[in-house]
Design a protein around this motif. Sequence first.
Motif, mmCIF file in Angstrom:
data_model
loop_
_atom_site.group_PDB
_atom_site.id
_atom_site.type_symbol
_atom_site.label_atom_id
_atom_site.label_comp_id
_atom_site.label_asym_id
_atom_site.label_seq_id
_atom_site.Cartn_x
_atom_site.Cartn_y
_atom_site.Cartn_z
ATOM 1 N N ALA A 280 0.772 -1.058 0.227
ATOM 2 C CA ALA A 280 0.089 0.069 -0.070
ATOM 3 C C ALA A 280 0.687 1.208 0.100
ATOM 4 O O ALA A 280 0.339 2.467 -0.388
ATOM 5 C CB ALA A 280 -0.743 -0.030 1.374
ATOM 6 N N GLU A 281 2.118 0.946 0.391
ATOM 7 C CA GLU A 281 2.815 2.153 0.438
ATOM 8 C C GLU A 281 3.817 2.436 -0.736
ATOM 9 O O GLU A 281 4.283 3.699 -1.150
ATOM 10 C CB GLU A 281 3.773 2.245 1.702
ATOM 11 C CG GLU A 281 4.697 3.748 1.870
ATOM 12 C CD GLU A 281 5.074 3.507 3.441
ATOM 13 O OE1 GLU A 281 5.431 4.646 3.981
ATOM 14 O OE2 GLU A 281 5.341 2.348 4.043
ATOM 15 N N VAL A 282 4.447 1.260 -1.208
ATOM 16 C CA VAL A 282 5.329 1.313 -2.303
ATOM 17 C C VAL A 282 5.117 0.448 -3.407
ATOM 18 O O VAL A 282 5.908 0.057 -4.227
ATOM 19 C CB VAL A 282 6.777 1.091 -1.586
ATOM 20 C CG1 VAL A 282 7.365 2.085 -0.774
ATOM 21 C CG2 VAL A 282 6.930 -0.210 -1.134
ATOM 22 N N GLY A 283 3.978 -0.120 -3.515
ATOM 23 C CA GLY A 283 3.648 -1.471 -4.571
ATOM 24 C C GLY A 283 4.417 -2.576 -4.269
ATOM 25 O O GLY A 283 5.052 -2.830 -3.410
ATOM 26 N N CYS A 284 4.154 -3.467 -5.130
ATOM 27 C CA CYS A 284 4.444 -4.830 -4.957
ATOM 28 C C CYS A 284 6.226 -5.228 -4.879
ATOM 29 O O CYS A 284 6.584 -6.023 -4.445
ATOM 30 C CB CYS A 284 3.851 -5.754 -6.017
ATOM 31 S SG CYS A 284 4.107 -7.433 -5.593
ATOM 32 N N GLN A 285 6.630 -3.768 -5.726
ATOM 33 C CA GLN A 285 8.173 -4.056 -5.589
ATOM 34 C C GLN A 285 8.676 -4.229 -3.989
ATOM 35 O O GLN A 285 9.666 -4.850 -3.701
ATOM 36 C CB GLN A 285 8.888 -2.846 -6.113
ATOM 37 C CG GLN A 285 8.199 -1.511 -5.563
ATOM 38 C CD GLN A 285 9.064 -0.152 -6.070
ATOM 39 O OE1 GLN A 285 9.895 -0.287 -6.787
ATOM 40 N NE2 GLN A 285 8.532 0.908 -5.559
ATOM 41 N N GLY A 286 7.884 -3.547 -3.020
ATOM 42 C CA GLY A 286 8.235 -3.745 -1.619
ATOM 43 C C GLY A 286 7.943 -4.965 -1.148
ATOM 44 O O GLY A 286 8.403 -5.372 0.154
ATOM 45 N N GLU A 287 6.958 -5.864 -1.685
ATOM 46 C CA GLU A 287 6.608 -7.215 -1.302
ATOM 47 C C GLU A 287 7.185 -8.423 -1.969
ATOM 48 O O GLU A 287 8.245 -8.792 -1.480
ATOM 49 C CB GLU A 287 5.070 -7.325 -1.448
ATOM 50 C CG GLU A 287 4.208 -6.141 -0.386
ATOM 51 C CD GLU A 287 3.077 -6.873 -0.313
ATOM 52 O OE1 GLU A 287 2.838 -8.110 0.136
ATOM 53 O OE2 GLU A 287 2.251 -5.832 0.020
#
Length: 406
Positions: A280-287
């Motif tokens: 929710a904060e940085v998109g799926c790049q963060g996950e």
Amino acid sequence: MESIREIYRIGAGPSSSHTMGPKLAAEQFRARVKGAASFQVVLYESLAATGKGHLTDKAIREALAPFPVEILWAQDRQQPEHPNAMDFTALDENGRVLDSWTVFSIGGGALRDRGSTFATPQIYPLQSLTEIMELCGEEGITYWEFVARHEGEDIWNFLEEIRAAMQSCVERGLTTEGVLPGGLGLARKASSYHQKTLLGGAEMRRTGLLAAYALAVSEENASGGTVVTAPTCGASGVLPSVLRYLKENMKARPRSILQALATAGLIGLIIKNNASISGAEVGCQGEVGSACAMAAAAAAQLMGGTIRQIEYAAEMGLEHHLGLTCDPVGGLVQIPCIERNAMAASKAISIAHMALLSDGSHRIPFDEVVRVMKETGHDLPSLYRETSHGGLAKAYGERKEKRGSA
């Protein structure tokens, strides 16, 4: 930085930020309020936009049961601190406010508020992988030895629990069939992939096994099963898949797997501390990007890589997911999330091989990619940060709408 225990959490899916976090927040608010007759909860922005698909309301109601709960969905309203914001209000039998609390689900099941409720002990004196790598090089130690130095010997018992939970999830996912809940009619594929791989030739074996293991965990997550955040529920299939595959194909010792988990946890912790693991904060790049970096580092270590080669593997794992959007169809952790786990697992192994083919030298350090990932995430429109208002979610919704009107 805090402990790697903040990266690995065992809990029920489908979302660490939208299910595990809100449930924990509701439990803590209920425990601190005495004499409440009912509750009101306001969910903001991303929590409101995809909360129903992520079972946010169900998790909150279960945590506050048997009291009546009114949930207000405020997807067009924001709190400046984080897109996953919640307001909890406790009311007495006359409707008077007893207590209220604003809390943020910041990813991986972790919470934050405007006070110091969730302050955790800071046990690592260094915050960047560059600093840690330099120290390890000077002292001749590995990343996992650096972790053990600061976490204490008890960390191995914790990591054994994490390893066991990960592999139990893989086994459940490989033996369960049927349709995933949520309304998309998406059938589980892990069991089929696994059987076809075992019957197929050697050429397909790596891709097939990695995909089957990653799908097994991701499908368990999508069904609300018990998974390990690594670093989130939505990306929970990547690391277990890679570790399972390497254990089988390299005959890796159990202790080596725990050491790989320690290194992977350190990588995830650095990303969380210096950027974000919240879709929710940085998109799926963060996950999924973070999960790939963690898995690539773990794989490089298991393959005998140096600390510099391991850093390179982590850097590539994150770098080549920069800009990846979070646009879950129907607000469910299914499309494209499940397949992304399988793709990232396969990519992590290839990245580890590339890192070992090199001497570990490269132009852009891991820490710089982490900084760029954070900047890129903040530059992404909210449509692509777990709101399901853009991208694949929008395209699927429009096509479904056309079919319904035809």
